[in-house]
Scaffold this motif. Structure first.
Motif, PDB file in Angstrom:
ATOM      1  N   UNK A 142       1.791  -1.784  -0.430  1.00  0.00           N
ATOM      2  CA  UNK A 142       0.885  -0.713  -0.057  1.00  0.00           C
ATOM      3  C   UNK A 142       1.468   0.674  -0.131  1.00  0.00           C
ATOM      4  N   UNK A 143       2.771   0.785  -0.416  1.00  0.00           N
ATOM      5  CA  UNK A 143       3.361   2.100  -0.601  1.00  0.00           C
ATOM      6  C   UNK A 143       3.076   2.625  -1.998  1.00  0.00           C
ATOM      7  N   UNK A 144       3.261   3.924  -2.209  1.00  0.00           N
ATOM      8  CA  UNK A 144       2.982   4.544  -3.506  1.00  0.00           C
ATOM      9  C   UNK A 144       4.251   5.182  -4.064  1.00  0.00           C
ATOM     10  N   UNK A 145       4.468   4.973  -5.345  1.00  0.00           N
ATOM     11  CA  UNK A 145       5.647   5.473  -6.044  1.00  0.00           C
ATOM     12  C   UNK A 145       5.265   6.660  -6.911  1.00  0.00           C
ATOM     13  N   UNK A 146       6.003   7.741  -6.815  1.00  0.00           N
ATOM     14  CA  UNK A 146       5.731   8.960  -7.573  1.00  0.00           C
ATOM     15  C   UNK A 146       6.484   8.958  -8.885  1.00  0.00           C
ATOM     16  N   UNK A 147       5.880   9.658  -9.870  1.00  0.00           N
ATOM     17  CA  UNK A 147       6.545   9.854 -11.155  1.00  0.00           C
ATOM     18  C   UNK A 147       6.140  11.207 -11.707  1.00  0.00           C
ATOM     19  N   UNK A 148       7.136  11.978 -12.174  1.00  0.00           N
ATOM     20  CA  UNK A 148       6.880  13.299 -12.742  1.00  0.00           C
ATOM     21  C   UNK A 148       8.055  13.677 -13.633  1.00  0.00           C
ATOM     22  N   UNK A 149       7.861  14.578 -14.590  1.00  0.00           N
ATOM     23  CA  UNK A 149       8.969  14.986 -15.466  1.00  0.00           C
ATOM     24  C   UNK A 149      10.151  15.521 -14.656  1.00  0.00           C
ATOM     25  N   UNK A 150      11.318  14.944 -14.874  1.00  0.00           N
ATOM     26  CA  UNK A 150      12.524  15.410 -14.201  1.00  0.00           C
ATOM     27  C   UNK A 150      12.678  14.958 -12.764  1.00  0.00           C
ATOM     28  N   UNK A 151      11.726  14.163 -12.270  1.00  0.00           N
ATOM     29  CA  UNK A 151      11.791  13.737 -10.874  1.00  0.00           C
ATOM     30  C   UNK A 151      12.443  12.366 -10.777  1.00  0.00           C
ATOM     31  N   UNK A 152      13.436  12.243  -9.896  1.00  0.00           N
ATOM     32  CA  UNK A 152      14.101  10.971  -9.637  1.00  0.00           C
ATOM     33  C   UNK A 152      13.800  10.552  -8.202  1.00  0.00           C
ATOM     34  N   UNK A 153      13.031   9.491  -8.032  1.00  0.00           N
ATOM     35  CA  UNK A 153      12.714   9.076  -6.650  1.00  0.00           C
ATOM     36  C   UNK A 153      13.956   8.583  -5.919  1.00  0.00           C
ATOM     37  N   UNK A 154      13.976   8.856  -4.628  1.00  0.00           N
ATOM     38  CA  UNK A 154      15.059   8.333  -3.813  1.00  0.00           C
ATOM     39  C   UNK A 154      14.940   6.813  -3.721  1.00  0.00           C
ATOM     40  N   UNK A 155      16.026   6.168  -3.458  1.00  0.00           N
ATOM     41  CA  UNK A 155      16.025   4.705  -3.378  1.00  0.00           C
ATOM     42  C   UNK A 155      16.305   4.255  -1.957  1.00  0.00           C
ATOM     43  N   UNK A 156      15.699   3.134  -1.604  1.00  0.00           N
ATOM     44  CA  UNK A 156      15.938   2.479  -0.318  1.00  0.00           C
ATOM     45  C   UNK A 156      16.581   1.140  -0.647  1.00  0.00           C
ATOM     46  N   UNK A 157      17.894   1.091  -0.504  1.00  0.00           N
ATOM     47  CA  UNK A 157      18.612  -0.081  -0.970  1.00  0.00           C
ATOM     48  C   UNK A 157      18.638  -0.067  -2.487  1.00  0.00           C
ATOM     49  N   UNK A 158      18.085  -1.108  -3.092  1.00  0.00           N
ATOM     50  CA  UNK A 158      18.004  -1.175  -4.555  1.00  0.00           C
ATOM     51  C   UNK A 158      16.607  -0.847  -5.063  1.00  0.00           C
TER      52      UNK A 158
END
Length: 444
Positions: A142-158
């Protein structure tokens, strides 16, 4: 102006219109038999409009049902193709963004929905501006993952950081938390969302049923925000124009009586009436709509039904702002063939002069034939018009076919039984007539 629509798993359409979509033009006609799938295409922008403008920002898809809604599409099960609620619904469109000093830049919007806990939720939302793609995608928990040019999402564990707080609003706006996480890119996403909202705000709808005329109309001296899906506020728009305090400027739109004059001009061109006059009843707030024709004057209730039926379309063409889009279903209902021909001319002229886009579902052969003539007469460029025929294939699947119209208005791929079987009916009538004449002569 809308450039393209996309549909997936919506009513009679599975994935035929998801890859390439439906290309649109200043004047776009959808033709074909009843229940073939024409209305489903035109319902797409209406569904998105009422979703974007919903007062509930947490509603992912407003399927309608309230008095203020434009369309009522029932439940997710009613809307999804084959009533298969395990399938995702896909909606999308493309518009041109105005860029100062450059050619317009295309903005593509796509969203897919899935059913979760009995309600439709966004599965994937994507905004594409040239090579830049901004998206948010629902994950298994149910969570949402973001994506955009040059954006690196933070990680929770792996795993990438997918958050419920990133869930988009009204199937369009990235959440405040998502915009904050994207930083400078978030501002651009807001601008793109605003452009889509403005395009939807400039969309007007006229349904297949028109309001019956009234003997008198009460007016509270306000200009309506829209005419209503039945054209029920068309006369109020005329009254606002006739009583405007703004002076008319030669060659300029707006001002006192401008809208009334435009409507009267078209009524005369269509041979319906010479002019339309609005008369106040004493000092009251009630007004009569008077139709002048051939030296006679009569209340709109006492003349042919055609005047009141064509009136909403005429008013709407000039009531909407420049650059707006009009979605109309069967505008030819209850109209004489001559008036149907006039509707084609109205759309072409208003599209050219006011940059208003017309997306129309119609069964009118007269309207279609006049567009052919206007193309041949070089009053309408063939690439400013898109004509589609919707039918079912041998497997009863919906099929959209673009009619290939050359610069002379000729259709290269004329469908079988396009407007019924007019030629066949003529031949059969002639054959039966000859048989009967021979039989009558022999028996006589």
């Amino acid at each position: 102006m809308f450039k393209r629509f996309y549909l997936r798993n919506t009513k009679v359409w599975s994935d035929q219109l998801w890859c390439h979509g439906v290309e649109l033009a200043p004047v776009t006609l959808l033709l074909g038999a009843n229940s073939a799938g024409k209305t489903s295409i035109l319902q797409l922008p209406l569904l998105l409009k009422q979703t974007f403008e919903s007062p509930d920002r947490h509603l992912d898809l407003n399927l309608g049902g309230q008095p203020t809604d434009i369309v009522d599409l029932g439940t997710y099960e009613d809307l999804v193709h084959g009533h298969d609620t395990t399938q995702q619904i896909g909606l999308g469109l493309e518009i041109d963004l105005a860029v100062r000093g450059r050619r317009p830049v295309p903005l593509a919007y796509r969203v897919t929905h899935t059913l979760a806990s009995g309600a439709p939720v966004v599965q994937h939302l994507e905004l594409r501006e040239e090579d830049d793609v901004y998206s948010v995608t629902r994950q298994s928990k149910g969570g949402y993952l973001l994506s955009a040019p040059g954006y690196e999402p933070r990680t929770m564990g792996n795993r990438p950081d997918a958050r419920r707080s990133y869930q988009p609003e009204r199937s369009l706006a990235f959440s405040p938390e998502a915009l904050a996480a994207l930083g400078e890119r978030g501002r651009r996403i807001q601008d793109l969302g605003l452009s889509l909202t403005q395009a939807m705000g400039n969309l007007a709808y006229l349904g297949p049923l028109r309001e019956r005329p009234e003997r008198s109309y009460m007016w509270n001296r306000q200009s309506p925000g829209d005419l209503g899906s039945r054209g029920e506020r068309a006369v109020h728009a005329l009254l606002a124009s006739a009583n405007s305090r703004t002076k008319r400027k030669e060659g300029k739109e707006g001002g006192q009586g401008w809208l009334v004059q435009k409507v009267s001009t078209w009524l005369a061109r269509m041979g319906v009436a010479d002019a339309l006059v609005l008369e106040r009843q004493g000092r009251s707030r009630y007004f009569e709509v008077i139709v002048e024709a051939e030296g006679r004057r009569a209340n709109i209730m006492d003349v042919g039904f055609g005047v009141s039926q064509v009136l909403p379309m005429l008013v709407l063409a000039y009531f909407v702002p420049r650059g707006a889009t009009i979605v109309a279903e069967q505008p030819e209902i209850h109209l004489h063939p001559r008036v149907q021909v006039g509707l084609a001319e109205l759309m072409v002229e208003v599209a050219r002069e006011r940059n208003v886009q017309f997306l129309v579902e119609t069964h009118s052969e007269y309207l279609f034939r006049r567009l052919q003539y206007l193309i041949a007469a070089e009053k309408l460029r063939d690439h400013d018009c898109r004509l589609y025929f919707v039918d079912r294939d041998d497997d009863n699947e919906a099929n959209l076919r673009r009619l290939e119209v050359d610069p002379y208005g000729r259709v290269a791929n004329w469908p079988t039984h396009f407007f019924g079987d007019a030629l066949g009916e003529t031949e059969r009538q002639m054959s039966e007539m000859l048989k009967r004449m021979m039989r009558d002569r022999r028996d006589g």
